[in-house]
Design a protein around this motif. Structure first.
Motif, mmCIF file in Angstrom:
data_model
loop_
_atom_site.group_PDB
_atom_site.id
_atom_site.type_symbol
_atom_site.label_atom_id
_atom_site.label_comp_id
_atom_site.label_asym_id
_atom_site.label_seq_id
_atom_site.Cartn_x
_atom_site.Cartn_y
_atom_site.Cartn_z
ATOM 1 N N PHE A 182 0.822 -1.208 0.000
ATOM 2 C CA PHE A 182 0.000 0.000 0.000
ATOM 3 C C PHE A 182 0.858 1.261 0.000
ATOM 4 N N SER A 183 0.515 2.200 -0.888
ATOM 5 C CA SER A 183 1.222 3.480 -0.998
ATOM 6 C C SER A 183 0.328 4.604 -0.493
ATOM 7 N N HIS A 184 0.796 5.314 0.537
ATOM 8 C CA HIS A 184 -0.021 6.352 1.164
ATOM 9 C C HIS A 184 -0.102 7.626 0.335
ATOM 10 N N GLY A 185 -1.052 8.481 0.696
ATOM 11 C CA GLY A 185 -1.182 9.791 0.081
ATOM 12 C C GLY A 185 -0.132 10.763 0.603
ATOM 13 N N ASN A 186 -0.093 11.956 0.016
ATOM 14 C CA ASN A 186 0.903 12.959 0.361
ATOM 15 C C ASN A 186 0.959 13.216 1.870
ATOM 16 N N ALA A 187 2.170 13.181 2.424
ATOM 17 C CA ALA A 187 2.483 13.554 3.806
ATOM 18 C C ALA A 187 2.190 12.469 4.831
ATOM 19 N N TRP A 188 1.558 11.368 4.437
ATOM 20 C CA TRP A 188 1.214 10.339 5.402
ATOM 21 C C TRP A 188 2.410 9.430 5.673
ATOM 22 N N SER A 189 2.196 8.280 6.281
ATOM 23 C CA SER A 189 3.283 7.399 6.689
ATOM 24 C C SER A 189 2.762 5.987 6.869
ATOM 25 N N LEU A 190 3.630 5.096 7.322
ATOM 26 C CA LEU A 190 3.224 3.713 7.571
ATOM 27 C C LEU A 190 2.214 3.587 8.713
ATOM 28 N N ASP A 191 2.014 4.661 9.467
ATOM 29 C CA ASP A 191 1.074 4.618 10.586
ATOM 30 C C ASP A 191 -0.342 5.043 10.205
ATOM 31 N N GLY A 192 -0.559 5.420 8.947
ATOM 32 C CA GLY A 192 -1.883 5.851 8.525
ATOM 33 C C GLY A 192 -2.716 4.731 7.921
ATOM 34 N N TYR A 193 -3.959 5.056 7.597
ATOM 35 C CA TYR A 193 -4.875 4.191 6.846
ATOM 36 C C TYR A 193 -5.244 2.909 7.590
ATOM 37 N N GLU A 194 -5.188 2.955 8.899
ATOM 38 C CA GLU A 194 -5.521 1.766 9.684
ATOM 39 C C GLU A 194 -6.932 1.236 9.412
ATOM 40 N N PRO A 195 -7.944 2.113 9.183
ATOM 41 C CA PRO A 195 -9.286 1.574 8.901
ATOM 42 C C PRO A 195 -9.335 0.677 7.667
ATOM 43 N N LEU A 196 -8.481 0.956 6.680
ATOM 44 C CA LEU A 196 -8.412 0.086 5.502
ATOM 45 C C LEU A 196 -7.562 -1.148 5.788
ATOM 46 N N VAL A 197 -6.381 -0.897 6.297
ATOM 47 C CA VAL A 197 -5.388 -1.967 6.448
ATOM 48 C C VAL A 197 -5.889 -3.071 7.373
ATOM 49 N N ASP A 198 -6.462 -2.688 8.518
ATOM 50 C CA ASP A 198 -6.948 -3.708 9.444
ATOM 51 C C ASP A 198 -8.070 -4.531 8.823
ATOM 52 N N ARG A 199 -8.899 -3.881 8.037
ATOM 53 C CA ARG A 199 -10.012 -4.607 7.410
ATOM 54 C C ARG A 199 -9.493 -5.569 6.335
#
Length: 303
Positions: free
Chosen positions: A45-62
């Motif tokens: 998964f590639s995050h949007g501008n300025a984010w990091s490996l700690d973002g998008y948990e609602p997607l990743v966990d699902r």
């Protein structure tokens, strides 16, 4: 060990350092996966501008709940790295982002071995890439899209042979419609989708008005309309750029907070990838049927 909403346990390991070159800052990733299971498909998964490996948990966990192993890098543009437009590295970050994903794919077994021996639990022929916003253009390159130069000529082919499918969430559109700011600072935002042959799902919000384009929300559907089949398109009528808050709960930039919408995005991607990777097409078929009863709130097209 976190537990998802259905009670299934998932694991998360971070940070794991990935071998990389010409980056200046270590490439680090987070791995999220089901606590049990074999022959698991993989999402990078590639995050949007300025984010990091700690973002998008609602997607990743699902996705981990659905049986995927998910690998998330922190790209150079992460706000934690503090690289602004005045930094000499700024103009080449789009290329470094692509190189990050190549480095992950080329070192996938080593990465997953450091995450509790997950390298022995994955299916190596079932690897997908997913990205949001700038991340969507990044993964598009691995699916076969190219960047047009100033003369309108498609540039280098960055596709990767390990990638069998993908999903692009709020992906950059085409045409000479960049705002003056984007044209000056982000000239690479000119994707050429005619060469994006790998199967992919495109997700677009009906109220996503980009500050980088003079076009309306239809700009985000170009990746579907201009690329060759097989492709899918999920259109969410009331969706804005974060599509309900996919980057995280209570995130300040989320202007259309809706957990149901986030779940739809996550589950549609899981269903599509399970179908495209030839794991199980049942959920993707069911989603088409469900769309017919959504009263126009969202729709799915395929070609």
């Amino acid at each position: 060990m976190p537990t998802d909403q259905f009670g299934r346990q998932i694991i998360a390991v971070k940070p794991i350092t990935v071998p990389s070159t010409d980056r200046g800052i270590e490439l680090r990733v987070k791995v999220t996966a089901p606590a049990s299971g074999e022959n698991l498909p993989v999402i990078v998964f590639s995050h949007g501008n300025a984010w990091s490996l700690d973002g998008y948990e609602p997607l990743v966990d699902r996705w981990a709940t659905a049986g995927f192993v998910v690998v998330q890098p922190t790209h150079l543009d992460s706000r934690r790295n503090g690289i602004g437009f005045d930094d000499p590295r700024s103009g080449s970050i789009w290329r470094v982002r692509i190189a990050d994903l190549h480095a992950i794919l080329d070192n996938l077994d080593g990465i997953l071995a450091k995450a509790g021996g997950l390298d022995s639990r994955i299916e190596h022929d079932r690897i997908a890439v997913v990205g949001h916003s700038w991340g969507a253009q990044t993964v598009g390159a691995l699916l076969g899209a190219r960047v047009l130069d100033a003369a309108g000529v498609p540039g280098e082919d960055f596709s990767h042979p390990a990638v069998k499918a993908g999903a692009l969430i709020a992906a950059t559109g085409t045409g000479d419609t960049l705002t003056p700011f984007a044209a000056e600072h982000l000239p690479f935002m000119k994707p050429h989708y005619f060469t994006m042959t790998t199967p992919a799902l495109v997700i677009a919000g009906g109220k996503d008005q980009s500050a980088m384009s003079t076009r309306g929300p239809d700009w985000f559907t170009d990746a579907y309309h201009l690329s060759p089949a097989p492709k899918g398109l999920l259109s969410i009528a009331e969706g804005e750029h974060t599509l309900g808050g996919i980057a995280g709960e209570k995130v300040a930039e989320t202007t259309d907070e809706d957990p149901t919408r986030v779940a739809l995005v996550a589950d549609a991607i899981s269903a599509y990838l399970l179908h495209a990777l030839k794991v199980d097409g049942t959920a993707w078929t069911a989603l088409h049927d469900e769309a017919a009863t959504s009263d126009g709130a969202w729709s799915i097209r395929s070609k």
